[in-house]
Enzyme design. Structure first.
Site, PDB file in Angstrom:
ATOM      1  N   HIS A   1       1.928 -34.080 -79.028  1.00 46.53           N
ATOM      2  CA  HIS A   1       1.535 -34.858 -80.203  1.00 46.53           C
ATOM      3  C   HIS A   1       0.428 -35.820 -79.817  1.00 46.53           C
ATOM      4  O   HIS A   1       0.439 -36.364 -78.710  1.00 46.53           O
ATOM      5  CB  HIS A   1       2.717 -35.679 -80.740  1.00 46.53           C
TER       6      HIS A   1
ATOM      7  N   PHE B   1       8.325 -27.603 -93.867  1.00 48.64           N
ATOM      8  CA  PHE B   1       8.716 -27.512 -92.456  1.00 48.64           C
ATOM      9  C   PHE B   1       9.266 -28.829 -91.912  1.00 48.64           C
ATOM     10  O   PHE B   1       9.604 -28.913 -90.727  1.00 48.64           O
ATOM     11  CB  PHE B   1       7.531 -27.035 -91.603  1.00 48.64           C
TER      12      PHE B   1
ATOM     13  N   TYR C   1       7.183 -39.012 -88.589  1.00 48.07           N
ATOM     14  CA  TYR C   1       6.524 -37.973 -89.386  1.00 48.07           C
ATOM     15  C   TYR C   1       6.627 -38.241 -90.897  1.00 48.07           C
ATOM     16  O   TYR C   1       6.556 -37.299 -91.691  1.00 48.07           O
ATOM     17  CB  TYR C   1       7.118 -36.606 -89.046  1.00 48.07           C
TER      18      TYR C   1
ATOM     19  N   ASN D   1       4.362 -26.486 -80.551  1.00 49.67           N
ATOM     20  CA  ASN D   1       2.997 -26.746 -80.048  1.00 49.67           C
ATOM     21  C   ASN D   1       2.920 -27.846 -78.990  1.00 49.67           C
ATOM     22  O   ASN D   1       1.871 -28.432 -78.751  1.00 49.67           O
ATOM     23  CB  ASN D   1       2.013 -26.953 -81.209  1.00 49.67           C
TER      24      ASN D   1
ATOM     25  N   LYS E   1       6.279 -32.982 -76.355  1.00 48.03           N
ATOM     26  CA  LYS E   1       7.422 -32.645 -77.205  1.00 48.03           C
ATOM     27  C   LYS E   1       8.516 -31.956 -76.364  1.00 48.03           C
ATOM     28  O   LYS E   1       8.265 -31.562 -75.217  1.00 48.03           O
ATOM     29  CB  LYS E   1       6.937 -31.739 -78.352  1.00 48.03           C
TER      30      LYS E   1
ATOM     31  N   ARG F   1      -3.086 -27.102 -76.215  1.00 49.04           N
ATOM     32  CA  ARG F   1      -2.377 -26.118 -77.052  1.00 49.04           C
ATOM     33  C   ARG F   1      -2.980 -24.726 -76.891  1.00 49.04           C
ATOM     34  O   ARG F   1      -2.257 -23.725 -76.901  1.00 49.04           O
ATOM     35  CB  ARG F   1      -2.401 -26.570 -78.523  1.00 49.04           C
TER      36      ARG F   1
ATOM     37  N   THR G   1      -3.880 -27.973 -84.437  1.00 53.06           N
ATOM     38  CA  THR G   1      -2.427 -28.041 -84.672  1.00 53.06           C
ATOM     39  C   THR G   1      -1.758 -26.696 -84.441  1.00 53.06           C
ATOM     40  O   THR G   1      -0.713 -26.614 -83.787  1.00 53.06           O
ATOM     41  CB  THR G   1      -2.171 -28.512 -86.124  1.00 53.06           C
TER      42      THR G   1
ATOM     43  N   GLU H   1       2.118 -45.749 -84.655  1.00 52.87           N
ATOM     44  CA  GLU H   1       2.962 -44.935 -83.766  1.00 52.87           C
ATOM     45  C   GLU H   1       3.309 -45.688 -82.481  1.00 52.87           C
ATOM     46  O   GLU H   1       4.448 -45.640 -82.023  1.00 52.87           O
ATOM     47  CB  GLU H   1       2.261 -43.600 -83.469  1.00 52.87           C
TER      48      GLU H   1
END
Ligand code: DAT
Ligand code: MG
Length: 160
Positions: free
Chosen positions: A126, A68, A60, A123, A20, A113, A102, A137
Site C-alpha cells: 500500500h 470488493f 479504506y 497486490n 500487506k 507490483r 493498483t 494515514e
C-alpha cells in the site's frame, strides 16, 4: 539533546507505505524496504501490526461503497502487515510509481507490483495517493512518538 525538528522545507514529504499480509507471508518485506532505501528515501517509522477490522475500515473508508470492500478488509486483516513512514522529496508520488499500478496486470516490470504479484486482490503493498491522504494515514497508523526525526548521513549526497 540530539533531537532534531522534522524537516520543514516545502518539498520534503512523508508517505505511509505498508507491506500487506501477503507480502509479509511471501517474505517480501526486505525486498520492498530495500527498494525505498536504495532510492534514497529515509525510513522514519516502522512496525508490524495485526490491524483490527475497525482500523482497516477507517483506513479504506473512501472505498466503503465498493463491492470488493468487505473482501479487502478481510484480506488486510488476515495477518500482520508491516507499516512504515518514509520521508523524502516527492516521496508520495514517487512511492506510488515505485509500487506500480493498483492492478498488477497493469503494473510495469520494475515496479514492486509489476515484479512480485499477479492479482489486484493480492497486490502486496500500500502507498498513500496524496500528501493529504498520507497525513491522514500516518495519523491513523502511528503515534507521533513512534516517528523518528534524524539526519541521514547520505542527505548531502542525495540533495544538492
Ligand atoms: P491503491 O492500493 O493502488 O491505492 P485503491 O486505493 O484504488 O488502490 O484500492 C485499494 C486496494 O483495494 C487495492 O490496493 C486493492 C483493492 N482493490 C482495488 N480495486 C479492486 C478491485 N477492482 N477488485 C478487488 N480489489 C481491488
Ligand atoms: Mg489507495
Amino acid at each position: 539533546s540530539v533531537e532534531q525538528k522534522p524537516d520543514q522545507s516545502t518539498s520534503m514529504e512523508r508517505t505511509f507505505i505498508a507491506v500487506k499480509p501477503d507480502g509479509v507471508q511471501r517474505g517480501l518485506v526486505g525486498k520492498i524496504v530495500a527498494r525505498f532505501e536504495a532510492k534514497g528515501f529515509k525510513l522514519v517509522a516502522m512496525k508490524m501490526i495485526s490491524a483490527s477490522k475497525q482500523h482497516l475500515e477507517e483506513h479504506y473508508a473512501d472505498l466503503s461503497s465498493k463491492g470488493f470492500f468487505a473482501g479487502l478488509v478481510k484480506y488486510m486483516g488476515s495477518g500482520p502487515v508491516v507499516a512504515m513512514v518514509w520521508e523524502g522529496e516527492g516521496v508520495v508520488k514517487t512511492g506510488r510509481v515505485m509500487l506500480g499500478a493498483t492492478n498488477p496486470a497493469d503494473s510495469q516490470p520494475g515496479t514492486i507490483r509489476g515484479d512480485f504479484c499477479i492479482q489486484v486482490g493480492r497486490n502486496i503493498c500500500h502507498g498513500s495517493d496524496s500528501v493529504e491522504s498520507a497525513k491522514k494515514e500516518i495519523n491513523l497508523w502511528f503515534k507521533e512518538s513512534e516517528i523518528s526525526s534524524y539526519k541521514s548521513c547520505s542527505e548531502s549526497w542525495l540533495y544538492e
